[in-house]
Motif scaffolding. Structure first.
Motif, PDB file in Angstrom:
ATOM      1  N   ILE A   1       0.849  -1.206   0.000  1.00 17.91           N
ATOM      2  CA  ILE A   1       0.000   0.000   0.000  1.00 17.91           C
ATOM      3  C   ILE A   1       0.873   1.240   0.000  1.00 17.91           C
ATOM      4  O   ILE A   1       1.982   1.244   0.540  1.00 17.91           O
ATOM      5  N   GLY A   2       0.342   2.296  -0.615  1.00 19.54           N
ATOM      6  CA  GLY A   2       0.981   3.590  -0.498  1.00 19.54           C
ATOM      7  C   GLY A   2       0.522   4.236   0.789  1.00 19.54           C
ATOM      8  O   GLY A   2      -0.552   3.915   1.311  1.00 19.54           O
ATOM      9  N   LYS A   3       1.322   5.155   1.319  1.00 17.73           N
ATOM     10  CA  LYS A   3       0.916   5.819   2.562  1.00 17.73           C
ATOM     11  C   LYS A   3      -0.126   6.908   2.313  1.00 17.73           C
ATOM     12  O   LYS A   3      -0.744   7.392   3.245  1.00 17.73           O
ATOM     13  N   ASP A   4      -0.315   7.260   1.049  1.00 20.30           N
ATOM     14  CA  ASP A   4      -1.358   8.201   0.667  1.00 20.30           C
ATOM     15  C   ASP A   4      -2.657   7.446   0.433  1.00 20.30           C
ATOM     16  O   ASP A   4      -2.641   6.432  -0.263  1.00 20.30           O
ATOM     17  N   HIS A   5      -3.740   7.938   0.999  1.00 16.01           N
ATOM     18  CA  HIS A   5      -5.015   7.238   0.834  1.00 16.01           C
ATOM     19  C   HIS A   5      -5.718   7.647  -0.455  1.00 16.01           C
ATOM     20  O   HIS A   5      -6.002   8.808  -0.676  1.00 16.01           O
ATOM     21  N   PHE A   6      -5.966   6.679  -1.323  1.00 17.85           N
ATOM     22  CA  PHE A   6      -6.973   6.836  -2.372  1.00 17.85           C
ATOM     23  C   PHE A   6      -7.533   5.466  -2.677  1.00 17.85           C
ATOM     24  O   PHE A   6      -6.908   4.451  -2.387  1.00 17.85           O
ATOM     25  N   LYS A   7      -8.757   5.450  -3.237  1.00 13.45           N
ATOM     26  CA  LYS A   7      -9.525   4.196  -3.247  1.00 13.45           C
ATOM     27  C   LYS A   7      -9.256   3.310  -4.452  1.00 13.45           C
ATOM     28  O   LYS A   7      -9.172   2.090  -4.328  1.00 13.45           O
ATOM     29  N   LEU A   8      -9.181   3.928  -5.612  1.00 12.01           N
ATOM     30  CA  LEU A   8      -9.330   3.167  -6.860  1.00 12.01           C
ATOM     31  C   LEU A   8      -8.261   3.530  -7.875  1.00 12.01           C
ATOM     32  O   LEU A   8      -7.774   4.667  -7.906  1.00 12.01           O
ATOM     33  N   LEU A   9      -7.960   2.581  -8.732  1.00  7.29           N
ATOM     34  CA  LEU A   9      -7.043   2.840  -9.844  1.00  7.29           C
ATOM     35  C   LEU A   9      -7.593   3.955 -10.744  1.00  7.29           C
ATOM     36  O   LEU A   9      -6.837   4.738 -11.315  1.00  7.29           O
ATOM     37  N   SER A  10      -8.916   4.040 -10.826  1.00  9.43           N
ATOM     38  CA  SER A  10      -9.526   5.079 -11.666  1.00  9.43           C
ATOM     39  C   SER A  10      -9.387   6.477 -11.070  1.00  9.43           C
ATOM     40  O   SER A  10      -9.785   7.455 -11.704  1.00  9.43           O
ATOM     41  N   GLU A  11      -8.820   6.583  -9.874  1.00  7.58           N
ATOM     42  CA  GLU A  11      -8.587   7.908  -9.277  1.00  7.58           C
ATOM     43  C   GLU A  11      -7.141   8.357  -9.443  1.00  7.58           C
ATOM     44  O   GLU A  11      -6.704   9.324  -8.821  1.00  7.58           O
ATOM     45  N   MET A  12      -6.396   7.634 -10.291  1.00 13.96           N
ATOM     46  CA  MET A  12      -4.985   7.973 -10.474  1.00 13.96           C
ATOM     47  C   MET A  12      -4.830   9.363 -11.070  1.00 13.96           C
ATOM     48  O   MET A  12      -5.580   9.755 -11.954  1.00 13.96           O
ATOM     49  N   ASP A  13      -3.849  10.079 -10.561  1.00 16.12           N
ATOM     50  CA  ASP A  13      -3.407  11.324 -11.196  1.00 16.12           C
ATOM     51  C   ASP A  13      -1.877  11.251 -11.225  1.00 16.12           C
ATOM     52  O   ASP A  13      -1.305  10.201 -10.937  1.00 16.12           O
TER      53      ASP A  13
END
Ligand code: 5GP
Ligand code: ZN
Length: 112
Positions: free
Chosen positions: A44-56
């Motif tokens: 896991i990354g230490k940054d929280h995001f939910k989905l691959l579709s939220e990639m920036d």
């Protein structure tokens, strides 16, 4: 950024115990609590995001960093002959924890 309701954020912060095998400023790798292969780790990354579709761009950099680190971490933890990476996204994939994570599976020949 952390999400106070997220179990993987809590694991990253040490509020929930886990069997960690690797940690640095950006990422954490720990053993899956219900292993589906002889070796089953979660990165896991230490940054929280939910989905691959939220990639920036920033999240892409984090995922790319994780992918760069994973082969050595896998090899050091029983996956000398290879491994499989899985990212589940959404309901059809059976995603249960909504903090992007990479499953690392190996330690034995894997079915399909
Ligand atoms: P998903 O189905 O969302 O891709 O995968 C979530 C994974 O997290 C599952 O394989 C599950 O066994 C694992 N998991 C869920 N809760 C915990 C926990 O508290 N600790 C650890 N180590 N693994 C967990
Ligand atoms: Zn989280």
């Amino acid at each position: 950024m952390k999400d106070s309701n997220c179990i993987f954020c809590k694991i990253a912060e040490g509020q929930i115990p886990s069997a960690k095998v690797y940690e640095d400023d950006n990422m954490l790798v720990f053993k899956d609590i219900e292993p589906k292969a002889k070796v089953h780790l979660l990165a896991i990354g230490k940054d929280h995001f939910k989905l691959l579709s939220e990639m920036d761009e920033e999240r892409s950099r984090l995922l790319s960093y994780m992918l760069e680190k994973i082969p050595a971490i896998a090899a050091e933890n029983g996956c000398k002959n290879g491994f499989r990476l899985v990212i589940n996204q959404g309901e059809d994939a059976g995603q249960t924890v909504f903090h992007l994570h990479v499953h690392i599976l190996g330690g034995e020949p894997l079915p399909w």
